[in-house]
Design a protein around this motif. Structure first.
Motif, short mmCIF file in Angstrom:
data_model
loop_
_atom_site.label_atom_id
_atom_site.label_comp_id
_atom_site.label_asym_id
_atom_site.label_seq_id
_atom_site.Cartn_x
_atom_site.Cartn_y
_atom_site.Cartn_z
N TRP A 44 0.84 -1.20 0.00
CA TRP A 44 0.00 0.00 0.00
C TRP A 44 0.88 1.25 0.00
O TRP A 44 0.65 2.18 -0.78
CB TRP A 44 -0.92 -0.01 1.22
N LYS A 90 1.38 4.25 -2.98
CA LYS A 90 1.23 5.69 -2.73
C LYS A 90 2.50 6.46 -3.09
O LYS A 90 2.45 7.56 -3.63
CB LYS A 90 0.85 5.95 -1.27
N GLU A 118 1.75 10.29 -4.09
CA GLU A 118 0.83 10.74 -3.03
C GLU A 118 1.52 10.85 -1.68
O GLU A 118 0.96 11.40 -0.74
CB GLU A 118 -0.37 9.80 -2.96
#
Length: 136
Positions: A76, A80, A85
């Motif tokens: 995860w 990102k 992000e």
């Protein structure tokens, strides 16, 4: 430890994953915006190397579910980081999870990693986590 303003903090153990951001200054972190991303632990081969005969005989076998959770959390965070992000990230995890996570770090995540703390802080208060970051 110096934690950049707006840096992400990932708290991981074998069952829990929480992401927060530093709303404070680098030497006085103020964590905010705690979220618990939904993970799908699919990498159950993650900890197979820990399942040796000696470990089973001593009763110290590692739980595959916990290591798969650590691998899923890393996937995860990798996604990102690759998507842009996450610019800066601090990872706080118990030693067993952190060891598994390191095996899965993408090169993009490695560039954005500002530090690691090998402690179990997932059940602690935000104040305690901030103190641990400042003391690191």
């Amino acid at each position: 430890m110096k934690l950049p303003h707006k840096a992400h903090v990932a708290l991981v153990d074998g069952k829990s994953f929480t992401v927060m951001r530093n709303g404070g200054n680098p030497f006085e972190p103020k964590l905010e915006g705690a979220t618990k991303p939904d993970l799908s632990a699919t990498n159950f081969s993650a900890g197979v190397r820990h399942q040796d005969n000696g470990g089973r005989e001593r009763g110290t076998s590692t739980q595959l579910d916990e290591l798969a959770h650590a691998a899923a959390a890393t996937e995860w965070i990798n996604a990102k980081a690759i998507a842009g992000e996450i610019e800066d990230v601090l990872i706080i995890a118990d030693p067993k999870s952190l060891g598994e996570m390191r095996r899965h770090y993408h090169s993009e995540l490695k560039q954005r990693l500002v530090g690691e703390i090998d402690k179990t802080l997932t059940g602690e208060t935000t104040d305690r986590i901030e103190q641990a970051i400042s003391a690191a």
